[in-house]
Design an enzyme around this catalytic site. Structure first.
Site, PDB file in Angstrom:
ATOM      1  N   ALA A   1       8.799  -4.310  12.876  1.00  0.00           N
ATOM      2  CA  ALA A   1       9.581  -5.567  12.064  1.00  0.00           C
ATOM      3  C   ALA A   1      10.333  -5.224  11.585  1.00  0.00           C
ATOM      4  O   ALA A   1      11.550  -6.397  11.621  1.00  0.00           O
ATOM      5  CB  ALA A   1       8.829  -4.670  10.130  1.00  0.00           C
TER       6      ALA A   1
ATOM      7  N   CYS B   1      -2.944  17.421 -19.504  1.00  0.00           N
ATOM      8  CA  CYS B   1      -3.241  16.892 -20.307  1.00  0.00           C
ATOM      9  C   CYS B   1      -2.202  16.084 -20.068  1.00  0.00           C
ATOM     10  O   CYS B   1      -1.775  15.278 -21.064  1.00  0.00           O
ATOM     11  CB  CYS B   1      -1.958  18.519 -20.982  1.00  0.00           C
ATOM     12  SG  CYS B   1      -0.817  18.254 -20.422  1.00  0.00           S
TER      13      CYS B   1
ATOM     14  N   GLN C   1       0.658  -1.434   0.332  1.00  0.00           N
ATOM     15  CA  GLN C   1      -0.198   0.445  -0.167  1.00  0.00           C
ATOM     16  C   GLN C   1       1.288   1.595   0.396  1.00  0.00           C
ATOM     17  O   GLN C   1       0.937   2.400   0.390  1.00  0.00           O
ATOM     18  CB  GLN C   1      -0.164   0.041   1.593  1.00  0.00           C
ATOM     19  CG  GLN C   1      -1.802  -1.206   1.632  1.00  0.00           C
ATOM     20  CD  GLN C   1      -2.351  -1.414   2.931  1.00  0.00           C
ATOM     21  OE1 GLN C   1      -3.382  -0.154   3.011  1.00  0.00           O
ATOM     22  NE2 GLN C   1      -1.702  -1.763   3.824  1.00  0.00           N
ATOM     23  N   ASN C   2       1.786   1.209   0.422  1.00  0.00           N
ATOM     24  CA  ASN C   2       2.945   2.367   0.603  1.00  0.00           C
ATOM     25  C   ASN C   2       3.263   3.177  -1.595  1.00  0.00           C
ATOM     26  O   ASN C   2       3.429   2.457  -1.939  1.00  0.00           O
ATOM     27  CB  ASN C   2       4.334   2.062   0.756  1.00  0.00           C
ATOM     28  CG  ASN C   2       4.019   1.676   2.370  1.00  0.00           C
ATOM     29  OD1 ASN C   2       2.934   1.828   3.443  1.00  0.00           O
ATOM     30  ND2 ASN C   2       4.866   0.715   3.246  1.00  0.00           N
ATOM     31  N   ILE C   3       4.001   3.969  -0.739  1.00  0.00           N
ATOM     32  CA  ILE C   3       4.356   4.866  -2.100  1.00  0.00           C
ATOM     33  C   ILE C   3       5.606   5.367  -2.189  1.00  0.00           C
ATOM     34  O   ILE C   3       5.788   6.604  -2.928  1.00  0.00           O
ATOM     35  CB  ILE C   3       3.310   5.850  -2.748  1.00  0.00           C
ATOM     36  CG1 ILE C   3       3.671   7.077  -1.197  1.00  0.00           C
ATOM     37  CG2 ILE C   3       2.229   5.759  -2.538  1.00  0.00           C
ATOM     38  CD1 ILE C   3       3.050   8.352  -1.500  1.00  0.00           C
ATOM     39  N   ASP C   4       6.370   4.564  -1.486  1.00  0.00           N
ATOM     40  CA  ASP C   4       7.807   5.465  -1.072  1.00  0.00           C
ATOM     41  C   ASP C   4       8.712   3.797  -2.266  1.00  0.00           C
ATOM     42  O   ASP C   4      10.153   4.440  -1.741  1.00  0.00           O
ATOM     43  CB  ASP C   4       7.783   5.046   0.945  1.00  0.00           C
ATOM     44  CG  ASP C   4       7.654   3.460   0.750  1.00  0.00           C
ATOM     45  OD1 ASP C   4       7.644   2.390   0.892  1.00  0.00           O
ATOM     46  OD2 ASP C   4       7.366   3.540   2.197  1.00  0.00           O
TER      47      ASP C   4
ATOM     48  N   CYS D   1       0.688  23.395 -20.241  1.00  0.00           N
ATOM     49  CA  CYS D   1      -1.113  24.095 -20.046  1.00  0.00           C
ATOM     50  C   CYS D   1      -1.435  24.449 -18.816  1.00  0.00           C
ATOM     51  O   CYS D   1      -2.905  24.615 -18.876  1.00  0.00           O
ATOM     52  CB  CYS D   1      -1.576  22.670 -20.598  1.00  0.00           C
ATOM     53  SG  CYS D   1      -2.266  21.583 -19.761  1.00  0.00           S
TER      54      CYS D   1
ATOM     55  N   CYS E   1       0.127  15.617 -14.850  1.00  0.00           N
ATOM     56  CA  CYS E   1      -1.158  16.836 -15.420  1.00  0.00           C
ATOM     57  C   CYS E   1      -2.164  16.680 -15.355  1.00  0.00           C
ATOM     58  O   CYS E   1      -2.995  15.909 -15.889  1.00  0.00           O
ATOM     59  CB  CYS E   1      -0.422  18.007 -16.730  1.00  0.00           C
ATOM     60  SG  CYS E   1      -1.527  19.059 -16.613  1.00  0.00           S
TER      61      CYS E   1
ATOM     62  N   HIS F   1      -1.462   1.730  -4.364  1.00  0.00           N
ATOM     63  CA  HIS F   1      -1.627   2.768  -4.012  1.00  0.00           C
ATOM     64  C   HIS F   1      -1.280   3.489  -4.744  1.00  0.00           C
ATOM     65  O   HIS F   1      -0.894   4.431  -4.766  1.00  0.00           O
ATOM     66  CB  HIS F   1      -1.742   3.205  -2.380  1.00  0.00           C
ATOM     67  CG  HIS F   1      -2.786   2.597  -1.706  1.00  0.00           C
ATOM     68  ND1 HIS F   1      -3.136   2.106  -0.517  1.00  0.00           N
ATOM     69  CD2 HIS F   1      -4.163   2.267  -2.405  1.00  0.00           C
ATOM     70  CE1 HIS F   1      -3.696   2.001  -0.303  1.00  0.00           C
ATOM     71  NE2 HIS F   1      -4.588   1.537  -1.007  1.00  0.00           N
TER      72      HIS F   1
HETATM   73  P1  NAD Z   1      -2.246   2.714   8.908  1.00  0.00           P
HETATM   74  O1  NAD Z   1      -1.415   3.840   9.142  1.00  0.00           O
HETATM   75  O2  NAD Z   1      -3.287   2.432   8.594  1.00  0.00           O
HETATM   76  O3  NAD Z   1      -0.917   1.544  10.028  1.00  0.00           O
HETATM   77  C1  NAD Z   1      -0.060   0.958  10.008  1.00  0.00           C
HETATM   78  C2  NAD Z   1       0.049  -0.207  10.794  1.00  0.00           C
HETATM   79  O4  NAD Z   1       1.375  -0.440  10.865  1.00  0.00           O
HETATM   80  C3  NAD Z   1      -0.307   0.022  12.418  1.00  0.00           C
HETATM   81  O5  NAD Z   1      -0.811  -1.030  12.471  1.00  0.00           O
HETATM   82  C4  NAD Z   1       0.881  -0.076  13.272  1.00  0.00           C
HETATM   83  O6  NAD Z   1       0.737  -0.309  14.273  1.00  0.00           O
HETATM   84  C5  NAD Z   1       1.918  -0.189  12.756  1.00  0.00           C
HETATM   85  N1  NAD Z   1       3.173  -0.066  12.430  1.00  0.00           N
HETATM   86  C6  NAD Z   1       3.466   0.401  12.474  1.00  0.00           C
HETATM   87  N2  NAD Z   1       4.819   0.665  13.439  1.00  0.00           N
HETATM   88  C7  NAD Z   1       5.506  -0.139  13.409  1.00  0.00           C
HETATM   89  C8  NAD Z   1       6.094  -1.265  13.054  1.00  0.00           C
HETATM   90  N3  NAD Z   1       7.439  -0.453  13.280  1.00  0.00           N
HETATM   91  N4  NAD Z   1       6.581  -2.691  12.968  1.00  0.00           N
HETATM   92  C9  NAD Z   1       5.502  -2.902  12.417  1.00  0.00           C
HETATM   93  N5  NAD Z   1       4.257  -2.320  12.489  1.00  0.00           N
HETATM   94  C10 NAD Z   1       4.066  -1.072  12.652  1.00  0.00           C
HETATM   95  O7  NAD Z   1      -1.498   2.162   7.235  1.00  0.00           O
HETATM   96  P2  NAD Z   1      -1.483   1.302   6.410  1.00  0.00           P
HETATM   97  O8  NAD Z   1      -2.327  -0.334   6.744  1.00  0.00           O
HETATM   98  O9  NAD Z   1      -0.788   0.774   5.423  1.00  0.00           O
HETATM   99  O10 NAD Z   1      -2.684   2.287   5.700  1.00  0.00           O
HETATM  100  C11 NAD Z   1      -2.355   3.542   5.715  1.00  0.00           C
HETATM  101  C12 NAD Z   1      -2.676   4.098   4.180  1.00  0.00           C
HETATM  102  O11 NAD Z   1      -1.739   5.368   4.291  1.00  0.00           O
HETATM  103  C13 NAD Z   1      -2.435   3.894   3.214  1.00  0.00           C
HETATM  104  O12 NAD Z   1      -3.128   3.540   1.894  1.00  0.00           O
HETATM  105  C14 NAD Z   1      -0.483   3.852   2.305  1.00  0.00           C
HETATM  106  O13 NAD Z   1      -0.614   3.977   1.337  1.00  0.00           O
HETATM  107  C15 NAD Z   1      -0.359   4.971   3.166  1.00  0.00           C
HETATM  108  N6  NAD Z   1       0.594   5.650   3.494  1.00  0.00           N
HETATM  109  C16 NAD Z   1       2.666   5.228   3.110  1.00  0.00           C
HETATM  110  C17 NAD Z   1       3.271   5.466   3.868  1.00  0.00           C
HETATM  111  C18 NAD Z   1       4.046   5.080   3.053  1.00  0.00           C
HETATM  112  O14 NAD Z   1       4.598   4.939   2.034  1.00  0.00           O
HETATM  113  N7  NAD Z   1       5.492   4.915   3.260  1.00  0.00           N
HETATM  114  C19 NAD Z   1       3.088   6.532   4.736  1.00  0.00           C
HETATM  115  C20 NAD Z   1       2.112   6.446   5.232  1.00  0.00           C
HETATM  116  C21 NAD Z   1       0.859   5.976   4.906  1.00  0.00           C
END
Ligand code: NAD
Length: 248
Positions: free
Chosen positions: A234, A129, A100-103, A153, A126, A118
């Protein structure tokens, strides 16, 4: 048997592992998640800062939050949890990461098949365009403006990330579903499993009865169905699992 050993035992016999990751896996790289204490939603209401129609109405709000996140992302490095997933791929065990991360930290750690539910902050579009921009180019624009606009644009530029009210890319979602249905083990890491429809994907294991390991700081709605649940950071837990694998 301790939990790391139990997880190691499960991983040892598998060759088509799929990992499902959320913001929590990147917290130890210095990128806050959204919902934990100190997370982004404490300061930015998602309905104003990360929802699609709000973006069109108040792009300056979105860009204020996104610029802050982007700065953290650009200085972040993959942590031991990202690295452990790359190790599992190089051992021929892990085949796919659904994130789900964008990083972009999974790709930077060395994983080759990363399905970004995501989208990504690496590129932007843009909205008028459809011209594509690299993150670096947009970052340069942000040095002089709060809301970057297309030089061609004057349209609004939006990073290729999925905002609330937007759907994940259908092709990526379907590919993720197929990967999960074919997996011999699913590892869920750092997700509150509360952002839908993405969070519906790992729930497939309830029907497929695929073995599941969950690594998260707090309990999740799928804990009941998991074979091993390890609550904690983690980046500390995965090196212990890899070490336990080498001792089996
Ligand atoms: P969330 O914020 O809803 O949940 C994060 C979960 O990770 C929590 O349950 C928390 O307890 C747990 N957590 C926090 N630190 C931890 C660690 N060190 N080790 C293990 N677990 C840990 O995140 P989600 O479920 O990904 O949903 C949030 C939305 O936010 C997603 O759609 C994502 O796209 C976006 N998001 C992305 C980033 C990124 O790209 N790094 C950062 C923030 C939010």
């Amino acid at each position: 048997m301790d939990l790391h050993k139990q997880a190691a035992n499960l991983i040892k016999t598998k060759s088509n592992i799929v990992a499902f990751t959320g913001a929590g896996i990147s917290v130890e790289s210095g990128i806050p998640d959204f919902r934990s204490s100190g997370g982004l939603w404490e300061r930015f209401d998602p309905n104003e800062y990360a929802e699609y129609s709000a973006f069109l109405k108040w792009p300056e709000k979105f860009w204020t939050m996104h610029s802050e996140l982007a700065e953290l992302v650009s200085s972040a490095e993959p942590n031991p949890a990202h690295q452990a997933l790359a190790t599992l791929e190089s051992m021929g065990k892990l085949t796919t990461i659904i994130t789900q991360n964008i990083d972009f930290l999974h790709q930077r750690a060395g994983n080759s098949r990363v399905l970004e539910l995501h989208g990504t902050g690496e590129t932007a579009t843009c909205l008028s365009c459809q011209k594509q921009y690299e993150r670096i180019t947009v970052e340069k624009m942000l040095k002089s403006v709060i809301v970057p606009r297309c030089p061609d644009c004057n349209g609004l530029i939006k990073p290729n990330v999925v905002l609330f009210s937007e759907l994940p890319p259908q092709d990526v979602f379907e590919e993720a579903k197929r990967a999960l249905l074919g997996a011999d083990l699913v590892i869920i890491i750092g997700s509150s499993l509360s952002v839908y429809p993405a969070a519906a994907l790992p729930s497939l294991v309830i029907y497929t009865k695929t073995p599941v390991i969950i690594v998260n700081e707090e309990p999740t709605s799928l804990d009941y169905y998991a074979d091993v649940v390890i609550n904690g950071k983690a980046g500390e837990i995965f090196p212990l699992i890899i070490k336990a694998m080498s001792e089996l």
